[in-house]
Structure formats: structure tokens, C-alpha cells
Design a protein around this motif. Structure first.
Motif, mmCIF file in Angstrom:
data_model
loop_
_atom_site.group_PDB
_atom_site.id
_atom_site.type_symbol
_atom_site.label_atom_id
_atom_site.label_comp_id
_atom_site.label_asym_id
_atom_site.label_seq_id
_atom_site.Cartn_x
_atom_site.Cartn_y
_atom_site.Cartn_z
ATOM 1 N N SER A 49 0.810 -1.099 0.031
ATOM 2 C CA SER A 49 -0.007 -0.009 0.015
ATOM 3 C C SER A 49 0.878 1.074 0.267
ATOM 4 C CB SER A 49 -0.909 0.261 1.259
ATOM 5 O OG SER A 49 -0.269 0.122 2.434
ATOM 6 N N ALA A 50 2.105 1.098 0.514
ATOM 7 C CA ALA A 50 2.835 2.131 0.450
ATOM 8 C C ALA A 50 3.108 2.778 -0.809
ATOM 9 C CB ALA A 50 4.364 1.785 1.232
ATOM 10 N N ILE A 51 3.403 1.962 -1.766
ATOM 11 C CA ILE A 51 3.984 2.537 -3.030
ATOM 12 C C ILE A 51 2.473 2.855 -3.990
ATOM 13 C CG2 ILE A 51 5.944 1.298 -3.541
ATOM 14 C CD1 ILE A 51 4.730 -0.689 -5.403
ATOM 15 N N ILE A 52 1.495 2.729 -3.384
ATOM 16 C CA ILE A 52 0.221 3.063 -4.212
ATOM 17 C C ILE A 52 0.352 4.691 -4.163
ATOM 18 C CG2 ILE A 52 -2.395 3.442 -3.932
ATOM 19 C CD1 ILE A 52 -2.393 0.541 -3.167
ATOM 20 N N LEU A 87 6.355 3.586 7.597
ATOM 21 C CA LEU A 87 5.152 3.349 8.027
ATOM 22 C C LEU A 87 4.395 2.053 8.089
ATOM 23 C CD1 LEU A 87 2.900 5.483 9.157
ATOM 24 C CD2 LEU A 87 1.708 5.294 6.829
ATOM 25 N N GLY A 88 4.803 1.625 6.672
ATOM 26 C CA GLY A 88 4.435 0.156 6.261
ATOM 27 C C GLY A 88 5.247 -0.986 7.367
ATOM 28 N N PHE A 89 6.220 -0.565 7.790
ATOM 29 C CA PHE A 89 7.008 -1.347 8.488
ATOM 30 C C PHE A 89 6.153 -1.315 9.837
ATOM 31 C CE2 PHE A 89 10.417 -2.238 11.485
ATOM 32 C CZ PHE A 89 10.689 -3.461 11.239
ATOM 33 N N GLY A 90 5.924 0.029 10.356
ATOM 34 C CA GLY A 90 5.246 0.078 11.761
ATOM 35 C C GLY A 90 3.868 -0.472 11.585
#
Lengths: 766, 194
Positions: free
Chosen positions: A338-341, A627-630
Motif C-alpha cells: 500500500s506504501a507504493i500506491i 510507516l508500512g513497517f510500523g
């Protein structure tokens, strides 16, 4: 099965596939800037092709250049062809002469008695100078030589070198030509057709097989690159698919099992395509090829089902047992994507959508539909169990990884040059094409588009008026030595407003006649020869101002149209006009920076700006990655709080992070790669894959040794297929695809070893 | 668009030099071949000139004067001193023009094929290449060695559109005038004092 086929038909029939360069071009927050990037990359002078003939004697090259030009001129697909320094003005000469008093500045003083006296004195001097023989024909019409001022504005600083009259680079032994195609507005297909026509025409009159035609230009680049990307995407995805089929058939030794593995993936691909098409309205060829590769990891889901099913256990029951872990893996991977969206590269956000839709669908398909398809899954082949018993790897590797990761991390923190800072290196255009383009541009003196100012306006006239205001500021920069000069549409085609202002300066005929009579008293000219001038100036005073439409079809018109065009809509939905100002030999960009404070104006150093953009995207990508990692950590914690909590989360993540660090170190230090945004995205994929592996190992480490063996076999098969697919992708010549391929294949290798070595001893202790 | 007439004028200078450079031939029949031979022998360096331009739009003719320089093998300079200083140099196939207070302008003769052939053929006079000269002009030599007139009529259409005829006059090995008759009725006379 039937419904899947119907869905496939429906999706494919409505598919819009693009193969242009847009995949690689970032979008910015600023629509105007976007537009500019678009225009720059795709359109400006995009119909312009620089050509070189080489590989024969100079005489043959010169001769062919002439014949080539003549043949191209006969074809309607081309606006003009040039190969010499003659007659560059051609058809427009008359237009320029007729409108000379509106196209170049005059002051009020020029029409006073003193002004006219000065003009006439100058005229006499000119007649005795070397230019005398040239100007005497024009003098009666144009005593101030206004026409020559206009022409001077067109002449380049230094004409290209020639041999026997045609452009020729003596160092490279190349005859050079410049071609303007008609197919303009970024229509790749039309441009391609026109380019093949050029090649066909050359083939016809090619005197020897050693003579070669080289072409460069934005249009050529996108045609060449588009074709290459298309071919590579196709060849590589076919190769990858073939390899995976082969591996699976080899390992599974059963066509039924193979089908079972393939169907969820197929469903995932369909969902990915449908989602992307729905969301963006089109799907890029690369998204399609690369997306299929990415969600290729979806074959892991049915593989897990196959390997984790106990003997005689119904498929439905087995899937229920492994579903929590599977779901956790899918969810965390999807969250990562979702991060790269939100990326500013349309290609990347397409990939994000494609991957998430595809992975979720594949997982859900495996969970809810697959068990109904096949009630009885064939047992796993026996021999495979022996082959994939990898226990021997477990213990020593763990320490190797810990030490390796530690050293790598330290090295990466110290080593300064791990990031790619030049966007040009990410461009899919081959380096040799770029070099050729630079060399031809240099010889022909064609403007390169690095430094520019973009003026936006609500109409052509508005953009021209704003350009004219800008001229004062640019002239000041030139005077201060900040740059050598600039080119803009307003220089060749003043706004109506400015033309009217020029007309207002011209006094009525009576007044000029009387001034002229007085001025002539002291000049050696015959009495009535300037009557034609008086007539012309009166006509100029009353004529209708000219616009671009009035320019006859010519190089001049094409040039003005390249510098001034309507493109897209502004924020209020009105048509937006853009006037480009190309800056030459900028020595001091700091002097130009203040221009950015003016509304509807952008000063743009394409190289710096795009590199800054890349930097910004990298920073932004990092933000999303963190953020994704979190989110992944929190999700893991929530799911696993009853199964060991933070300790468990750490156990799952530690081997993954170690593998990621080792992967980056391998790329940077061993493979000499400079990291870019695209490598980050690939690492995201590696992270997702590793998470899947780690989840299965760690959570199943509580199970019996037999279960662990099953897990390691399942993961080994998954890793093998993924590694193969991406290793094939790394053979691509497109930098981005090669980068992603390398990263993932190295990453999956590291991930597998790291996760495997970390998990096993843990299980033995319990 | 290029200054065709100007180039032609430059080439006329070459003619001047070619004839200025005539040697002291004393053969019985005076032929263009003999003229060429003597040209090769004579090494011209520097000469003063005055030029009078008869231009229809002016009340009176214009006078221009200065110095001409020639250097082997292909350097030719017209240095105007009055009324305004200006230099024109033809070297190899490059023409350079420079006025006082103005930037140098450089032009390759390759870009103007008519003039290139014109100038090169004239230069072939300097080097004694009669064949090349005959390619561009119809040559007519009249008079005697004591007082001769060389009529040059351009063969090339494009050149003819600018220049009708060039008349070079001399005595023995001394050239004293070049008259150029332009299309449209204007003309110019260059007188040379070696």
C-alpha cells in the motif's frame, strides 16, 4: 472454472495497455509541472529527428544525404528535411518582410526628423560597407533595415559544419540531417510508422551495405524504448513463466498439483488487471509483465496448502489450519505494497494496486474456492522430501548471518555513495542512444532542453504577453553574464498587444512625409526613392496584427508552435497555454532562481529538478516504508499477542531484517549497484516474501520436526520459483527492471537462508 | 538569403590578384595560357586600391579605399580604410568579415556553392589553373601585352543573376582596373596602385 474464463474474457476485452515511457516518469504535486515533464519527455520537438549517415566514403555520404533529403521531401509524412545552411528562412521571408514593422521594435524617436536623419546616414555607411550590395535593393522600402534586424534574430551563433554544401561532421565522418515529422502530439504509433518510413526510404537509396542510418530524438527514443520494453517484457515474462512451470512440474511431478497451484495465481492476475484498469483507466505494459511476476509469489499459497496438509487430511481442513498464518502473511505483504500506491510514479502506484488486488484475490481463492475444486489433493512426492531436507544448513548459517548483517550494516552506514543521484541512469533509453543524441545535437547546434522557463497563460496571447514581460528580466540576466541567451516564441511572434503598441508609435503619414523631406535635405539620396517606404509604413500603421496562424507553413512556424502550445486544463478547468523559454549556456542559475516567485512562471533546470524530485520521492518512499513497517509490526503484535507477543514479533522480524541488510550490502558492494527508488520497492517485495517465510517457520516451529521439515520444503519450493523468475528479470536491459530483478533474486536467496537458519534451532530448544 | 553579390565582389578581388600577379611574358602570341603562366611567376603581396560604386539610388557615386593583401597559398584580404574601416578575409573556404566595433562574422563558402565554385575558380587563376577558370567563365582576352582587357562572362545561371560581366584591364604585368557590371544597372570600378 467457467466463471473464471468468462471473467478473463471480459477483462481482457476491455483492456487498455500502454507501452510509452509514462511508467518511468514521476508525477508531481504541481499539475503544471507534471504537464511540463510530460511535454518535455514526450512532445517538444518530439517530431524532430536528428539523423546521421555513416560507414561509407565522404563523397558517397554527401551524395546519399542529398538524395535522401529529396526523397523525404516528397513524402507528406514529413514537414521538412534539412541538410544544409541555405534558405533556412525560405517561404517566410516574404511574411517577415511584409510585417517587419510589427515584428521588431522601433522607437518613437526613429520617426522624428533627427531620427530619420540618423537612419539615412547609417544607410549611406552601409552602402559603402561590405553589405552594401545586399541591402541596396531593400533600402528604399526599409531605410532603417528593420528586416535585417529580424533576420539577425534567427541566425544561430555558429552554423553547423558542411562538406560540399551539406551538413557533415568531419571527425566522425557522418553526413547529418534534421527531419520534422508531422505526427506530433505524442502518438507513438504514428511516429513509429513515420520512422519506419524513413528507414524504408533510406533502404531504397542506400548505395552500399556498409552505409548506416542513425536516428535520435525524443520520438525515436520512445519508439525504440517502447519497442524494447515491450519485447523484453514479453520475452522475459514468457521465459519466467516457462521456468516456473518447469520447476513446478519437476518438483510436484503431478499435473493436477500443478493446476492447483496455477489457478489461484490466474485468478489473482485477473483481479490485478481488473483493479488496475478500473482504477487508472489503463494498464501499462510493464505493470502487466512485472505485476504478474510480483504476484507470482501467490503460488506460495496453494504450495503451503499442499505441503502443510497432513496425510489423509481433507483440503478444507488443512487450509483452515494454516489460514491464520497465511492471512497474516498476505495482509502484511499487502500493507507493505500500500506504501507504493501513493508513489508519484504512476507505474509504481499501478504495481501497488495490481499486487494488492492480485495477492488478496489469490489468497482468498486458495482459502475459499480451491478446497472445493479439488477434494482430494494428491500426496506430495516422496523423493522431494529427501531432496529438500535442509537441516544441515540450520545451525552454522545463523551465526554467519548475524555477523554478516552486522558488518554490512556498519559498512552501509559508513559508505557514502549507495544512492543513485542521477535520474538519467534510471532512464530506459540506452546509453549509446543518449551519447549519439548528444553528439548530433552538439554538431547541429540544436537546443538541448536542460534549462528552461515555463510560462503559463489562459490563451496564446496571454502566454505571449507574459513572455514579453519576462524578456526584460531575462535580458538583465544575460547582461549580468548569467547565461548566453534564450529562445522563446514571443521573440519571433510578438503578442497582439505589443504589435498594437508598435503601431501606436508610428506617426500618421503626413507627419512622416514632412519629417522625411527635412531629413533628406542633408542626405545624398535621390529625392523620391523613399516613397515606397512611406507607403509601407502607413500600411503597417493600419494593418491587422499578425498571429501564429498567419505564418506560412515553414520551419519558423514549426518552431513557434513548439515553443507555444495549448496543453491540458488549468486548475479552474480552462484551456491552459504554455510558452517555453529555452535558456542557453546557463552559467549562474542563482540569478534565475528569483523567477520562480513570479506567478504562473516556472524556472526549471531539468536535470537538477528531476534529480531533486527523485530525492524527494526517495525520502517519501522511506516514509511510507517506515510507516508500512510500523503497521506490519503492530499487525503482527496484535495477531501474535497470545503466542509470545513482542518476543515472537522480534523472532519473526530479526532474520528478515538481517537478510534485507545483507541483500543491500550484496547489491552495493558486490554487484556495484547504486540504489534507487525502484530498489526500495523491490526490497519491499523481498520484505513481504521474507515475512511469509518467517511466519511459517516461526509459528510452525512449535510443531513437530516433521512439520518443520514440511515448512522448509514448502518455503524452499516457493523460494526457488521466486528466485528463478526474478533472476530472469535481472537479465533485462531496462535499468529499472534489471534493478528490481537483481534485488529480489538476491533478496529471496538471502531471505530463505536467513529465515531457515534462524528458525530451526529455536524449534529444537522447545 | 545570403549576401550573394558580396561574395561575387570578393571573388572579383581574386581576379584582381590573379592579374596583378602576372609575370613578364614576352612570347609572340598573347593568350590566356600565357597570362596564366606569368601569373604563377609573380608573387603579389600588397597594393592600394580605390573603389567607386555607382548606385542608382544615390545622388553621387560612393568612394571606398584601402589596401589589398595576398599570401600564398590562399589568403586574401580586403582592408577598407575609408570611409569606415572594415576587413574581409578569404582563407581556404572560410570568409571572415569584421567591422570596427562589431563582432566577427564567419561564413563557410561551402554553404554558398555558387560562390564557392566562383571563388575557387578565380583562385585557380592565381595558381595558373586555366581549366578551372574556363569552367566558370567565358573568357575573352583582347588587346596586346602593352594594354590588354580580359572579359569574364559568368556561365553559371545563379552567378549571372547577380553579375553580368567582369572586365579586367592591365598593362604588361600590371593590372590597373576591374569593372563589375551588376544586374540592375549598378556598377563599380576598382583601381589598383601597386
Amino acid at each position: 472454472m467457467l466463471s473464471l474464463a468468462v471473467a478473463a474474457f471480459l477483462i481482457f476485452s476491455s483492456l487498455t495497455v500502454k507501452a510509452d515511457l509514462s511508467f518511468f516518469l514521476p508525477k508531481t504535486e504541481d499539475p503544471a509541472l507534471d504537464l511540463l515533464i510530460n511535454r518535455l519527455q514526450n512532445n517538444p520537438q518530439s517530431g524532430l529527428v536528428l539523423m546521421a549517415l555513416e560507414g561509407d566514403t565522404d563523397e558517397a555520404l554527401v551524395k546519399t544525404s542529398k538524395a535522401f533529403r529529396a526523397a523525404l521531401e516528397k513524402d507528406d509524412a514529413f514537414q521538412f528535411v534539412l541538410n544544409d545552411n541555405r534558405a533556412v528562412l525560405g517561404e517566410v521571408q516574404e511574411f517577415l518582410f511584409d510585417n517587419r514593422y510589427l515584428l521588431a521594435p522601433l522607437s518613437k524617436e526613429d520617426f522624428s526628423v533627427e531620427g530619420l536623419k540618423g537612419t539615412l546616414q547609417k544607410a549611406v555607411k552601409s552602402l559603402s560597407g561590405s553589405e552594401g550590395i545586399l541591402i541596396k535593393k531593400y533600402l528604399p522600402h526599409d531605410p532603417s533595415l528593420q528586416f535585417f534586424k529580424i533576420i539577425k534574430g534567427f541566425k544561430g551563433h555558429r552554423p553547423p559544419p558542411t562538406k560540399n554544401g551539406v551538413w557533415f561532421s568531419k571527425e566522425d565522418h557522418r553526413a547529418l540531417l534534421m527531419l520534422q515529422m508531422n505526427s506530433f502530439s505524442g502518438d507513438i504509433e504514428k511516429q513509429k510508422a513515420a520512422l519506419s518510413k524513413v528507414e524504408a526510404i533510406f533502404e531504397e537509396l542506400r548505395p552500399s551495405s556498409s552505409m548506416k542510418l542513425l536516428m535520435t530524438g525524443a520520438g525515436v527514443f520512445s519508439a525504440q524504448t517502447g519497442a524494447r520494453i515491450k519485447m523484453e517484457s514479453m520475452v522475459l515474462s514468457i521465459a519466467a513463466t516457462g521456468a516456473v512451470i518447469l520447476i513446478l512440474l519437476l518438483l510436484l511431478r503431478s499435473f493436477n498439483l500443478f493446476l492447483l497451484v496455477g489457478i489461484p495465481l490466474f485468478a489473482g492476475v485477473l483481479a490485478g488487471i481488473a483493479a488496475t484498469q478500473y482504477y487508472f483507466g489503463y494498464i501499462h505494459g510493464i505493470t502487466l509483465a512485472f505485476g504478474v511476476t510480483i504476484i507470482g509469489i501467490a503460488i506460495d499459497y496453494p504450495l503451503h496448502l499442499i505441503y502443510h496438509r497432513k496425510k489423509d487430511e481433507p483440503a478444507g481442513q488443512a487450509i483452515k489450519r494454516i489460514w491464520p498464518v497465511l492471512l497474516l502473511g498476505v495482509l502484511t505483504t499487502s500493507l507493505g505494497y500500500s506504501a507504493i500506491i501513493f508513489s508519484h510514479f504512476p507505474g509504481l502506484s499501478q504495481l501497488g494496486i495490481f499486487a494488492i488486488a492480485g495477492l488478496l484475490t489469490s489468497a482468498l481463492f486458495t482459502r475459499f474456492i480451491l478446497p472445493h475444486f479439488v477434494q482430494d489433493i494428491p500426496p506430495e512426492p516422496k523423493r522431494l522430501q529427501q531432496v529438500l531436507d535442509l537441516k544441515f544448513l540450520h545451525h552454522p548459517l545463523r551465526w554467519v548471518f548475524m555477523v554478516g548483517a552486522g558488518i554490512s550494516l556498519l559498512a552501509l552506514l559508513i559508505y557514502p555513495k549507495i544512492w543513485e543521484d542521477d535520474i538519467a541512469h534510471l532512464s530506459p533509453v540506452a546509453q549509446e542512444s543518449i551519447d549519439l543524441d548528444r553528439s548530433l545535437r552538439g554538431t547541429l547546434g540544436a537546443a538541448d532542453v536542460r534549462h528552461m522557463v515555463v510560462v503559463t497563460g489562459t490563451s496564446a496571447q496571454d502566454a505571449l504577453e507574459k513572455s514579453e514581460l519576462l524578456m526584460v528580466k531575462l535580458d538583465a540576466v544575460v547582461t549580468q553574464g548569467g547565461m548566453a541567451g534564450y529562445e522563446m516564441a514571443a521573440k519571433n511572434m510578438p503578442s497582439i498587444k505589443r504589435q498594437k503598441a508598435r503601431q501606436a508609435i508610428i506617426p500618421p503619414k503626413k507627419e512622416i512625409v514632412s519629417h522625411m523631406r527635412k531629413a533628406l535635405k542633408t542626405a545624398p539620396f535621390k529625392g523620391k526613392i523613399f516613397n515606397v517606404f512611406l507607403k509601407d509604413i502607413e500600411r503597417a500603421r493600419l494593418q491587422t496584427p499578425v498571429t501564429i496562424e498567419n505564418i506560412p507553413d515553414s520551419i519558423l512556424k514549426t518552431k513557434v508552435e513548439n515553443f507555444l502550445f495549448q496543453e491540458g486544463l488549468d486548475t479552474d478547468g480552462n484551456p491552459q497555454w504554455i510558452a517555453l523559454v529555452l535558456l542557453k549556456d546557463v552559467a549562474n542559475p542563482a540569478l534565475l532562481a528569483p523567477l520562480n516567485e513570479i506567478e504562473s512562471l516556472y524556472y526549471f533546470d531539468f536535470k537538477v529538478s528531476s534529480n531533486t524530485l527523485i530525492q524527494e520521492y526517495q525520502d517519501e518512499a522511506f516514509f511510507w516504508l517506515y510507516l508500512g513497517f510500523g503497521i506490519v509490526c503492530i499487525t503482527l503484535f496484535v495477531f501474535l499477542r497470545k503466542q509470545g507477543g513482542i518476543k515472537m514479533v522480534a523472532l519473526i522480524l530479526l532474520p528478515i531484517l538481517m537478510a534485507v541488510i545483507c541483500t543491500v550490502a550484496t547489491l552495493v558492494f558486490i554487484l556495484g549497484v547504486k540504489l534507487s527508488l525502484f530498489h526500495l520497492v523491490a526490497l519491499l517485495l523481498v520484505f513481504g516474501i521474507g515475512l511469509d517465510y518467517s511466519l511459517f517457520f516461526t509459528i510452525h516451529s512449535k510443531d513437530s520436526a516433521e512439520d518443520r521439515a514440511e515448512t522448509s520444503r514448502a518455503v524452499a519450493v516457493c523460494a526457488t520459483t521466486t528466485f528463478t523468475v526474478f533472476a530472469i528479470l535481472s537479465l533485462s536491459t531496462v535499468p529499472i527492471l534489471r534493478g528490481i530483478g537483481l534485488t529480489v533474486s538476491v533478496g529471496v536467496f538471502m531471505m530463505f537462508l536467513s529465515v531457515l537458519s534462524a528458525s530451526a534451532p529455536q524449534g529444537e530448544k522447545k | 538569403m545570403f549576401n550573394l553579390k558580396f561574395f561575387v565582389r570578393c571573388t572579383i578581388l581574386c581576379v584582381i590578384f590573379s592579374v596583378l600577379s602576372m609575370g613578364e611574358g614576352h612570347a609572340s602570341a598573347f593568350t590566356p595560357e600565357k597570362l596564366m603562366t606569368s601569373i604563377v611567376k609573380k608573387k603579389f603581396r600588397t597594393a592600394k586600391f580605390t573603389e567607386t560604386r555607382y548606385i542608382s539610388i544615390l545622388d553621387a557615386p560612393l568612394k571606398v579605399s584601402g589596401v589589398l593583401h595576398f599570401r600564398e597559398p590562399d589568403y586574401l584580404e580586403k582592408h577598407v580604410l575609408l570611409p569606415e574601416e572594415e576587413r574581409m578575409i578569404i582563407e581556404g573556404s572560410v570568409l571572415t568579415m569584421q567591422k570596427r566595433d562589431e563582432e566577427k562574422a564567419e561564413v563557410s563558402l561551402d554553404d554558398v556553392p555558387v560562390l564557392k565554385s566562383f571563388i575557387f575558380s578565380i583562385r585557380s587563376v592565381l595558381t595558373g589553373n586555366l581549366a578551372a577558370l574556363k569552367k566558370e567563365f567565358t573568357i575573352n582576352l583582347i588587346g596586346s601585352e602593352r594594354a590588354w582587357t580580359l572579359n569574364l562572362d559568368p556561365k553559371n545561371e545563379e552567378t549571372l543573376a547577380v553579375i553580368k560581366r567582369i572586365i579586367v584591364q592591365g598593362r604588361h604585368n600590371t593590372l590597373y582596373s576591374i569593372k563589375t557590371f551588376e544586374e540592375g544597372g549598378d556598377s563599380s570600378v576598382i583601381k589598383i596602385n601597386e
